[in-house]
Design an enzyme around this catalytic site. Structure first.
Site, PDB file in Angstrom:
ATOM      1  N   ARG A 140       8.093 -86.464   0.694  1.00 27.19           N
ATOM      2  CA  ARG A 140       7.405 -86.973  -0.483  1.00 27.19           C
ATOM      3  C   ARG A 140       8.354 -87.274  -1.619  1.00 27.19           C
ATOM      4  O   ARG A 140       7.961 -87.027  -2.669  1.00 27.19           O
ATOM      5  CB  ARG A 140       6.331 -85.876  -0.886  1.00 27.19           C
ATOM      6  CG  ARG A 140       5.140 -85.490   0.312  1.00 27.19           C
ATOM      7  CD  ARG A 140       3.920 -86.150  -0.168  1.00 27.19           C
ATOM      8  NE  ARG A 140       2.988 -86.238   0.720  1.00 27.19           N
ATOM      9  CZ  ARG A 140       1.873 -85.353   0.829  1.00 27.19           C
ATOM     10  NH1 ARG A 140       1.772 -84.783  -0.248  1.00 27.19           N
ATOM     11  NH2 ARG A 140       1.129 -85.259   1.781  1.00 27.19           N
TER      12      ARG A 140
ATOM     13  N   ARG B 146       4.625 -87.890  -7.128  1.00 30.18           N
ATOM     14  CA  ARG B 146       3.843 -87.533  -8.536  1.00 30.18           C
ATOM     15  C   ARG B 146       4.893 -86.678  -9.391  1.00 30.18           C
ATOM     16  O   ARG B 146       4.874 -86.827 -10.463  1.00 30.18           O
ATOM     17  CB  ARG B 146       2.579 -86.746  -8.459  1.00 30.18           C
ATOM     18  CG  ARG B 146       1.500 -87.639  -8.095  1.00 30.18           C
ATOM     19  CD  ARG B 146       0.228 -86.738  -7.793  1.00 30.18           C
ATOM     20  NE  ARG B 146       0.513 -86.110  -6.658  1.00 30.18           N
ATOM     21  CZ  ARG B 146      -0.347 -85.291  -6.089  1.00 30.18           C
ATOM     22  NH1 ARG B 146      -1.611 -84.965  -6.748  1.00 30.18           N
ATOM     23  NH2 ARG B 146      -0.149 -84.461  -5.093  1.00 30.18           N
TER      24      ARG B 146
ATOM     25  N   ARG C 206       0.784 -95.562 -10.272  1.00 23.53           N
ATOM     26  CA  ARG C 206      -0.688 -94.866  -9.922  1.00 23.53           C
ATOM     27  C   ARG C 206      -1.664 -95.152 -11.065  1.00 23.53           C
ATOM     28  O   ARG C 206      -2.973 -95.082 -10.804  1.00 23.53           O
ATOM     29  CB  ARG C 206      -0.323 -93.528  -9.456  1.00 23.53           C
ATOM     30  CG  ARG C 206       0.196 -93.312  -8.097  1.00 23.53           C
ATOM     31  CD  ARG C 206      -0.959 -93.623  -7.138  1.00 23.53           C
ATOM     32  NE  ARG C 206      -1.841 -92.332  -6.576  1.00 23.53           N
ATOM     33  CZ  ARG C 206      -2.919 -92.526  -7.043  1.00 23.53           C
ATOM     34  NH1 ARG C 206      -3.567 -93.650  -7.681  1.00 23.53           N
ATOM     35  NH2 ARG C 206      -3.892 -91.585  -6.765  1.00 23.53           N
TER      36      ARG C 206
ATOM     37  N   ASP D 234       0.540 -93.014   3.996  1.00 20.24           N
ATOM     38  CA  ASP D 234      -0.092 -91.979   4.271  1.00 20.24           C
ATOM     39  C   ASP D 234      -0.553 -91.724   5.951  1.00 20.24           C
ATOM     40  O   ASP D 234      -0.798 -92.731   6.414  1.00 20.24           O
ATOM     41  CB  ASP D 234      -1.355 -91.739   3.471  1.00 20.24           C
ATOM     42  CG  ASP D 234      -1.778 -90.232   3.174  1.00 20.24           C
ATOM     43  OD1 ASP D 234      -1.027 -89.570   2.376  1.00 20.24           O
ATOM     44  OD2 ASP D 234      -2.467 -89.697   4.076  1.00 20.24           O
TER      45      ASP D 234
ATOM     46  N   TYR E 215      -8.437 -83.716   9.882  1.00 20.42           N
ATOM     47  CA  TYR E 215      -8.940 -84.509   9.021  1.00 20.42           C
ATOM     48  C   TYR E 215     -10.218 -85.382   9.107  1.00 20.42           C
ATOM     49  O   TYR E 215     -11.184 -85.295   8.250  1.00 20.42           O
ATOM     50  CB  TYR E 215      -8.037 -85.509   8.280  1.00 20.42           C
ATOM     51  CG  TYR E 215      -6.989 -84.642   7.141  1.00 20.42           C
ATOM     52  CD1 TYR E 215      -7.119 -84.549   5.957  1.00 20.42           C
ATOM     53  CD2 TYR E 215      -5.433 -84.390   7.952  1.00 20.42           C
ATOM     54  CE1 TYR E 215      -6.180 -83.961   5.007  1.00 20.42           C
ATOM     55  CE2 TYR E 215      -4.824 -83.860   6.902  1.00 20.42           C
ATOM     56  CZ  TYR E 215      -5.121 -83.381   5.675  1.00 20.42           C
ATOM     57  OH  TYR E 215      -4.093 -82.748   4.880  1.00 20.42           O
TER      58      TYR E 215
HETATM   59  C1  LIG Z   1      -0.996 -83.860   5.271  1.00 26.88           C
HETATM   60  C2  LIG Z   1      -0.608 -85.181   4.968  1.00 26.88           C
HETATM   61  C3  LIG Z   1      -1.144 -86.492   4.205  1.00 26.88           C
HETATM   62  N1  LIG Z   1      -0.302 -87.173   4.018  1.00 26.88           N
HETATM   63  C4  LIG Z   1       1.000 -87.074   4.540  1.00 26.88           C
HETATM   64  C5  LIG Z   1       0.828 -85.781   5.239  1.00 26.88           C
HETATM   65  C6  LIG Z   1       1.773 -85.085   6.153  1.00 26.88           C
HETATM   66  C7  LIG Z   1       2.911 -84.479   5.277  1.00 26.88           C
HETATM   67  C8  LIG Z   1       2.345 -83.259   4.541  1.00 26.88           C
HETATM   68  O1  LIG Z   1       2.121 -82.240   5.245  1.00 26.88           O
HETATM   69  O2  LIG Z   1       2.353 -83.252   3.554  1.00 26.88           O
HETATM   70  C9  LIG Z   1       2.013 -88.016   4.746  1.00 26.88           C
HETATM   71  C10 LIG Z   1       2.638 -88.651   3.377  1.00 26.88           C
HETATM   72  N2  LIG Z   1       2.050 -88.898   2.484  1.00 26.88           N
HETATM   73  C11 LIG Z   1       2.815 -89.490   1.496  1.00 26.88           C
HETATM   74  C12 LIG Z   1       3.857 -89.761   2.199  1.00 26.88           C
HETATM   75  C13 LIG Z   1       5.025 -90.544   1.293  1.00 26.88           C
HETATM   76  C14 LIG Z   1       6.177 -90.748   1.737  1.00 26.88           C
HETATM   77  C15 LIG Z   1       7.243 -89.786   1.230  1.00 26.88           C
HETATM   78  O3  LIG Z   1       7.797 -90.139   0.028  1.00 26.88           O
HETATM   79  O4  LIG Z   1       7.431 -88.835   1.879  1.00 26.88           O
HETATM   80  C16 LIG Z   1       3.959 -88.898   3.352  1.00 26.88           C
HETATM   81  C17 LIG Z   1       4.757 -88.903   4.422  1.00 26.88           C
HETATM   82  C18 LIG Z   1       2.278 -90.162   0.152  1.00 26.88           C
HETATM   83  C19 LIG Z   1       1.259 -89.555  -0.537  1.00 26.88           C
HETATM   84  N3  LIG Z   1       0.203 -88.647  -0.253  1.00 26.88           N
HETATM   85  C20 LIG Z   1      -0.538 -88.253  -1.358  1.00 26.88           C
HETATM   86  C21 LIG Z   1      -0.008 -88.341  -2.293  1.00 26.88           C
HETATM   87  C22 LIG Z   1      -0.232 -87.819  -3.538  1.00 26.88           C
HETATM   88  C23 LIG Z   1      -1.667 -88.750  -4.084  1.00 26.88           C
HETATM   89  C24 LIG Z   1      -1.552 -89.602  -5.455  1.00 26.88           C
HETATM   90  O5  LIG Z   1      -0.588 -90.084  -5.825  1.00 26.88           O
HETATM   91  O6  LIG Z   1      -2.482 -89.294  -5.879  1.00 26.88           O
HETATM   92  C25 LIG Z   1       1.409 -89.125  -2.120  1.00 26.88           C
HETATM   93  C26 LIG Z   1       2.560 -89.304  -2.815  1.00 26.88           C
HETATM   94  C27 LIG Z   1      -2.265 -87.768  -1.094  1.00 26.88           C
HETATM   95  C28 LIG Z   1      -2.390 -86.924  -0.040  1.00 26.88           C
HETATM   96  N4  LIG Z   1      -2.234 -87.138   1.512  1.00 26.88           N
HETATM   97  C29 LIG Z   1      -2.647 -86.155   2.215  1.00 26.88           C
HETATM   98  C30 LIG Z   1      -2.636 -85.449   1.497  1.00 26.88           C
HETATM   99  C31 LIG Z   1      -3.084 -83.727   1.909  1.00 26.88           C
HETATM  100  C32 LIG Z   1      -2.791 -85.820   0.029  1.00 26.88           C
HETATM  101  C33 LIG Z   1      -2.740 -84.933  -1.092  1.00 26.88           C
HETATM  102  C34 LIG Z   1      -1.489 -84.376  -1.472  1.00 26.88           C
HETATM  103  C35 LIG Z   1      -1.626 -83.420  -2.745  1.00 26.88           C
HETATM  104  O7  LIG Z   1      -2.600 -83.618  -3.681  1.00 26.88           O
HETATM  105  O8  LIG Z   1      -0.464 -82.945  -3.032  1.00 26.88           O
HETATM  106  C36 LIG Z   1      -2.414 -86.468   3.757  1.00 26.88           C
END
Ligand SMILES: Cc1c2[nH]c(c1CCC(=O)O)Cc1[nH]c(c(CCC(=O)O)c1C)Cc1[nH]c(c(CCC(=O)O)c1C)Cc1[nH]c(c(C)c1CCC(=O)O)C2
Length: 420
Positions: A97, A101, A110, A146, A223
């Site tokens: 990630r 954010r 965003r 994602d 999910y």
């Molecule tokens: C479970 C999972 C998801 N998404 C992902 C996973 C596996 C990795 C992990 O276990 O963290 C994978 C993911 N999601 C995102 C990336 C981006 C690439 C990177 O920079 O690593 C990657 C590799 C962007 C994201 N995916 C998400 C964000 C934040 C949302 C936003 O910008 O509003 C980002 C930057 C949203 C997301 N997407 C998901 C969740 C649970 C969330 C909410 C997370 C939170 O609230 O902290 C599903």
């Protein structure tokens, strides 16, 4: 004789008119298309790379069509060397990630665009992928996307709610709901990810390698049944219990999709791929070994088969199973090149469990990023020295959290590079 000559003149006249008209039409169409390309390129108000994610965009098509052979040569290959078990100049580091954010410039994007709009628009996805690389001396990039784009491509709606995370308003409830999954053309519907990857390879100009990624079958199943994140995965676990055949069918369907999706990403230019089994933490060891690992192994094996069949140069594969440190020895036997670690295991213990032939990735506690720069640096130095320089990629043990001070990333990256 005269009549015959006249007829000949008439026919000749008609023929030359026809030739003239054809040439005229050809000239008009080709000059129009040349003109529009020239205008698009020279216009000045058009960005270097096109704004439309549609493959009908001539510039994007040109970039994408240029394919793997035309990518700029890689300047910093330390991470790929570490993944392959070769010697490195310095310990490579990236952060799960790393585009996210905690960066104000990500928040700015965003504020103007919906989460999945960023994922689906190659220019926006590339912009946020690039953001951490502009600030920090990282050794890899990861395409912004994602894991939930696969359920979306199968026809399950996914929304991103502020402060909540992903929401799937119409989750799978009973085995009948599997009928709703539309696998026909699903990978084509994810073409925008491939387009972003190809565009990113050009934008990176060989600075560092680019990761592609996917969610793993059990995590995606979770999910899709829970309708979002869950603290217990109770509904998904009830499926395993009550609908064993349907569960297996779903896990196999997702495995097939993941293999095709990863192949598409590698063809588009991903230089290493990571499989996120983030919800492994909800499974017992026995469940992990029956519900998760066999499918993870099949992803590895089937993808390699596809590489051979389609003449695609294989890329290293990383497996990250959060919360499954109980099964590291088994994970190391699946054929993945890199095994990701969460922060719950000591580096030396992990090495003992996996043996010498895989690369380890991880595993600082994301919470340590809130410590003072001095404390953080000490923790990173100790971690890196425990792992050693060989077959190691530094990272956190899970994604960086939104409140992390930006400065901590600089401290982390510098400490990794200074440690050995
Ligand atoms: C479970 C999972 C998801 N998404 C992902 C996973 C596996 C990795 C992990 O276990 O963290 C994978 C993911 N999601 C995102 C990336 C981006 C690439 C990177 O920079 O690593 C990657 C590799 C962007 C994201 N995916 C998400 C964000 C934040 C949302 C936003 O910008 O509003 C980002 C930057 C949203 C997301 N997407 C998901 C969740 C649970 C969330 C909410 C997370 C939170 O609230 O902290 C599903």
């Amino acid at each position: 004789m005269l009549i015959a000559l006249d007829r000949f003149t008439i026919v000749l006249g008609m023929f030359s008119t026809l030739v003239f008209l054809t040439l005229f039409l050809f000239f008009c169409t080709s000059s129009i298309s040349t003109l529009s390309t020239t205008v698009a390129v020279d216009g000045g108000d058009v960005p270097l790379l096109p704004l439309s994610s549609s493959s009908s965009d001539p510039l994007l098509t040109a970039v994408v069509a240029s394919g793997g052979d035309d990518f700029p040569p890689l300047k910093n290959d330390n991470l790929l060397r570490a993944a392959r078990g070769e010697l490195v100049d310095r310990v490579p580091v990236w952060v799960m990630r790393q585009a996210g954010r905690y960066l104000p410039e990500f928040q700015e994007v965003r504020a103007k665009h919906d989460f999945f709009e960023v994922c689906r628009t190659p220019e926006l996805a590339c912009e946020v992928t690039m953001q951490p690389l502009r600030r920090f001396d990282l050794d890899a990039s990861i395409i912004f996307s994602d894991i939930l784009v696969i359920p979306q491509a199968l026809g399950i709606a996914v929304e991103m709610h502020k402060g909540v995370g992903p929401v799937l308003p119409e989750p799978l409830v009973t085995p009948d709901d599997l009928e709703r999954l539309n696998t026909t053309g699903s990978i084509d519907r994810l073409k925008y990810v491939g387009d972003a990857i190809t565009m990113m390879r050009h934008m990176l100009d060989g600075k560092v390698p680019l990761y592609g990624f996917t969610g793993a079958p059990w995590t995606l199943m979770g999910y899709m049944i829970e309708g979002g994140g869950s603290k217990t995965m109770s509904k998904a676990k009830a499926w395993l219990e009550n609908y064993p055949d349907a569960s297996q069918k779903l896990l196999n369907l997702l495995t097939d999709q993941i293999v095709e999706y990863l192949l598409m990403q590698v063809k588009a230019g991903a230089q290493i791929v990571q499989v996120f089994e983030s919800s492994a933490e909800h499974l017992t060891k026995e469940q992990y070994l029956t519900i998760a690992l066999p499918y993870l192994k099949r992803i590895r094996d089937d993808l390699h088969k596809k590489f051979t069949e389609e003449g695609v140069t294989p890329v290293p594969m990383t497996l990250f199973s959060k919360g499954a440190m109980h099964s590291l020895t088994e994970q190391a036997q699946t054929g993945y090149d890199v095994i990701g670690l969460d922060w719950t295991i000591d580096p030396e213990e992990a090495r003992k469990l996996v043996g010498p032939n895989v690369t380890l990735q991880g595993n600082l506690d994301p919470q340590d990023m809130y410590k003072s720069p001095e404390e953080l640096r000490e923790l990173v130095l100790t971690m890196v020295r425990k792992f050693g320089k060989h077959r190691y990629i530094a990272n956190l043990g899970h994604g960086i959290t939104p409140q992390t001070p930006v400065e901590s990333m600089s401290v982390l990256v510098k400490a990794v590079h200074d440690a050995l």
